[in-house]
Scaffold this motif. Structure first.
Motif, mmCIF file in Angstrom:
data_model
loop_
_atom_site.group_PDB
_atom_site.id
_atom_site.type_symbol
_atom_site.label_atom_id
_atom_site.label_comp_id
_atom_site.label_asym_id
_atom_site.label_seq_id
_atom_site.Cartn_x
_atom_site.Cartn_y
_atom_site.Cartn_z
ATOM 1 N N LYS A 114 1.131 -1.176 0.287
ATOM 2 C CA LYS A 114 0.335 -0.270 0.262
ATOM 3 C C LYS A 114 0.608 1.241 -0.134
ATOM 4 O O LYS A 114 0.319 2.585 -0.479
ATOM 5 C CB LYS A 114 -0.981 -0.007 1.102
ATOM 6 N N GLY A 115 2.071 0.652 -0.049
ATOM 7 C CA GLY A 115 2.825 2.389 -0.142
ATOM 8 C C GLY A 115 3.220 3.063 1.498
ATOM 9 O O GLY A 115 3.818 3.821 1.463
ATOM 10 N N ARG A 116 2.720 2.562 2.095
ATOM 11 C CA ARG A 116 2.766 3.358 3.562
ATOM 12 C C ARG A 116 4.265 2.683 4.588
ATOM 13 O O ARG A 116 4.467 3.283 5.431
ATOM 14 C CB ARG A 116 1.662 2.268 4.620
ATOM 15 N N MET A 117 4.893 2.076 3.366
ATOM 16 C CA MET A 117 6.746 1.720 4.494
ATOM 17 C C MET A 117 7.453 0.806 2.555
ATOM 18 O O MET A 117 6.213 0.368 1.732
ATOM 19 C CB MET A 117 6.603 0.021 5.204
ATOM 20 N N PRO A 118 8.546 1.719 3.257
ATOM 21 C CA PRO A 118 9.052 1.551 1.724
ATOM 22 C C PRO A 118 9.815 -0.105 1.777
ATOM 23 O O PRO A 118 9.805 -0.651 3.478
ATOM 24 C CB PRO A 118 10.437 2.234 2.015
ATOM 25 N N ALA A 119 9.563 -1.210 0.503
ATOM 26 C CA ALA A 119 10.375 -2.299 0.564
ATOM 27 C C ALA A 119 12.014 -2.463 1.238
ATOM 28 O O ALA A 119 11.892 -1.387 0.327
ATOM 29 C CB ALA A 119 9.613 -3.088 -0.448
ATOM 30 N N ASP A 120 12.409 -3.479 1.613
ATOM 31 C CA ASP A 120 14.259 -2.913 1.801
ATOM 32 C C ASP A 120 14.415 -3.961 0.744
ATOM 33 O O ASP A 120 13.706 -4.455 -0.182
ATOM 34 C CB ASP A 120 14.059 -3.804 3.393
ATOM 35 N N VAL A 121 15.860 -3.435 0.749
ATOM 36 C CA VAL A 121 16.310 -4.365 -0.839
ATOM 37 C C VAL A 121 16.239 -6.130 -0.883
ATOM 38 O O VAL A 121 15.856 -6.618 -1.750
ATOM 39 C CB VAL A 121 18.196 -3.685 -1.067
ATOM 40 N N ARG A 122 16.155 -6.980 0.625
ATOM 41 C CA ARG A 122 16.396 -7.419 0.512
ATOM 42 C C ARG A 122 14.656 -8.007 0.020
ATOM 43 O O ARG A 122 15.019 -9.570 -0.798
ATOM 44 C CB ARG A 122 16.944 -8.589 1.989
ATOM 45 N N THR A 123 13.907 -7.415 0.407
ATOM 46 C CA THR A 123 12.084 -8.328 -0.435
ATOM 47 C C THR A 123 12.488 -8.206 -1.827
ATOM 48 O O THR A 123 11.486 -8.824 -2.075
ATOM 49 C CB THR A 123 11.286 -7.373 0.421
ATOM 50 N N VAL A 124 12.892 -6.987 -2.448
ATOM 51 C CA VAL A 124 12.847 -6.781 -3.549
ATOM 52 C C VAL A 124 13.376 -7.415 -4.207
ATOM 53 O O VAL A 124 13.124 -8.181 -4.911
ATOM 54 C CB VAL A 124 13.051 -4.805 -3.991
ATOM 55 N N ALA A 125 14.839 -8.207 -4.001
ATOM 56 C CA ALA A 125 14.948 -9.399 -4.561
ATOM 57 C C ALA A 125 14.660 -10.333 -4.930
ATOM 58 O O ALA A 125 15.247 -11.210 -5.641
ATOM 59 C CB ALA A 125 16.873 -8.938 -3.950
ATOM 60 N N ILE A 126 14.103 -10.472 -3.597
ATOM 61 C CA ILE A 126 13.796 -12.254 -3.225
ATOM 62 C C ILE A 126 12.503 -12.363 -4.132
ATOM 63 O O ILE A 126 11.838 -12.712 -4.939
ATOM 64 C CB ILE A 126 13.225 -11.933 -1.784
ATOM 65 N N ILE A 127 11.378 -11.103 -4.013
ATOM 66 C CA ILE A 127 10.288 -11.023 -4.683
ATOM 67 C C ILE A 127 10.733 -11.385 -6.769
ATOM 68 O O ILE A 127 10.232 -12.149 -7.163
ATOM 69 C CB ILE A 127 9.306 -9.813 -5.094
ATOM 70 N N GLY A 128 11.935 -10.346 -6.991
ATOM 71 C CA GLY A 128 12.366 -10.625 -8.710
ATOM 72 C C GLY A 128 12.452 -11.564 -8.473
ATOM 73 O O GLY A 128 12.580 -12.462 -9.642
ATOM 74 N N GLY A 129 13.842 -12.057 -7.822
ATOM 75 C CA GLY A 129 14.283 -13.859 -7.956
ATOM 76 C C GLY A 129 13.283 -15.237 -8.095
ATOM 77 O O GLY A 129 12.863 -15.544 -9.449
ATOM 78 N N LEU A 130 12.058 -14.884 -7.902
ATOM 79 C CA LEU A 130 10.764 -15.131 -7.383
ATOM 80 C C LEU A 130 10.126 -15.549 -9.326
ATOM 81 O O LEU A 130 9.716 -16.249 -9.185
ATOM 82 C CB LEU A 130 9.614 -15.014 -6.181
ATOM 83 N N VAL A 131 10.146 -14.638 -9.378
ATOM 84 C CA VAL A 131 9.555 -14.258 -10.463
ATOM 85 C C VAL A 131 10.072 -14.605 -11.491
ATOM 86 O O VAL A 131 9.646 -15.499 -12.822
ATOM 87 C CB VAL A 131 9.073 -12.226 -10.227
ATOM 88 N N LEU A 132 11.863 -14.010 -12.043
ATOM 89 C CA LEU A 132 12.417 -14.524 -12.581
ATOM 90 C C LEU A 132 12.517 -16.272 -12.372
ATOM 91 O O LEU A 132 12.451 -16.757 -13.712
ATOM 92 C CB LEU A 132 13.834 -13.789 -12.185
ATOM 93 N N ASP A 133 12.812 -16.922 -11.448
ATOM 94 C CA ASP A 133 12.629 -18.354 -11.409
ATOM 95 C C ASP A 133 11.054 -18.659 -11.138
ATOM 96 O O ASP A 133 11.210 -19.403 -13.222
ATOM 97 C CB ASP A 133 12.639 -18.832 -10.180
ATOM 98 N N GLU A 134 10.058 -18.329 -11.829
ATOM 99 C CA GLU A 134 9.002 -19.191 -12.080
ATOM 100 C C GLU A 134 8.667 -18.420 -13.729
ATOM 101 O O GLU A 134 8.389 -19.169 -13.914
ATOM 102 C CB GLU A 134 7.666 -17.766 -11.567
ATOM 103 N N LEU A 135 9.351 -17.128 -14.186
ATOM 104 C CA LEU A 135 9.637 -17.246 -15.960
ATOM 105 C C LEU A 135 10.379 -18.539 -16.713
ATOM 106 O O LEU A 135 10.010 -19.035 -17.434
ATOM 107 C CB LEU A 135 9.905 -15.761 -16.042
ATOM 108 N N ALA A 136 11.277 -18.776 -15.620
ATOM 109 C CA ALA A 136 12.459 -19.631 -16.327
ATOM 110 C C ALA A 136 11.531 -21.277 -15.947
ATOM 111 O O ALA A 136 13.052 -22.331 -16.145
ATOM 112 C CB ALA A 136 13.811 -19.794 -15.426
ATOM 113 N N GLY A 137 11.032 -21.524 -15.296
ATOM 114 C CA GLY A 137 10.026 -22.825 -15.256
ATOM 115 C C GLY A 137 10.937 -23.546 -13.948
ATOM 116 O O GLY A 137 11.092 -24.497 -14.174
ATOM 117 N N VAL A 138 11.387 -22.662 -12.852
ATOM 118 C CA VAL A 138 12.512 -23.290 -11.574
ATOM 119 C C VAL A 138 11.883 -22.853 -10.729
ATOM 120 O O VAL A 138 11.745 -21.760 -10.788
ATOM 121 C CB VAL A 138 14.068 -23.211 -11.757
ATOM 122 N N SER A 139 11.948 -23.517 -9.580
ATOM 123 C CA SER A 139 11.930 -23.044 -8.298
ATOM 124 C C SER A 139 12.970 -23.040 -7.154
ATOM 125 O O SER A 139 12.397 -23.001 -5.945
ATOM 126 C CB SER A 139 10.622 -24.010 -7.384
#
Length: 163
Positions: free
Chosen positions: A68-93
């Motif tokens: 909701k934008g009430r709290m900034p996401a830390d770098v760790r969170t952004v990196a992990i969510i990004g990694g999860l998305v890229l893994d999903e697109l590559a078909g890996v987990s």
């Protein structure tokens, strides 16, 4: 497809899913960290806020505040969510599997600590109490030997399906 009335382009069904996955991939690659971007990527992953919070070792309320934008996401969170998305697109987990293994390790560690604390409360003064106190301090400090032991236990759980 195009709307016959206004000629606007729109997507539906499977086409929309493909477009959403591509957009999520672009957001992940760019390191997007806005609340809207994080929520969009979470939804493309098919995770509830509660499930994502568990993977990230956060509370669902924290995930909600970030989305909701009430709290900034830390770098760790952004990196992990990004990694999860890229893994999903590559078909890996791989990222999800590592996060789940870490979560299992933390649960084992917390159970050991609680067990030692419980035992310590019941023991009278003496050598057994000192030994238990030393073991508790070790688990709280989490030295390299304990980390290795914990990693083996967690890995065994993931190989055999035990949790």
């Amino acid at each position: 497809q195009r709307c016959r009335t206004c000629r606007a382009v729109y997507y539906e069904g499977a086409s929309l899913k493909v477009v959403n996955r591509r957009v999520a991939g672009l957001l992940a690659q760019s390191g997007a960290s806005s609340g809207e971007a994080l929520k969009f990527m979470r939804k493309v992953l098919g995770l509830s806020a509660k499930e994502l919070a568990a993977l990230l070792s956060l509370t669902p309320e924290t995930v909600s505040r970030m989305e909701k934008g009430r709290m900034p996401a830390d770098v760790r969170t952004v990196a992990i969510i990004g990694g999860l998305v890229l893994d999903e697109l590559a078909g890996v987990s791989a990222t999800r599997a590592r996060l789940e293994a870490l979560r299992r390790m933390e649960k084992i560690r917390a159970a050991r600590i609680e067990g030692y604390r419980h035992r310590l409360r019941r023991l009278p003064s003496g050598p057994e109490r000192e030994h238990t106190a030393e073991a508790l301090r070790g688990w709280l400090a989490m030295g390299p030997r304990r980390k290795a032991t914990l990693a083996k236990v967690a890995a065994h759980g993931s190989e055999t399906g035990h949790r």
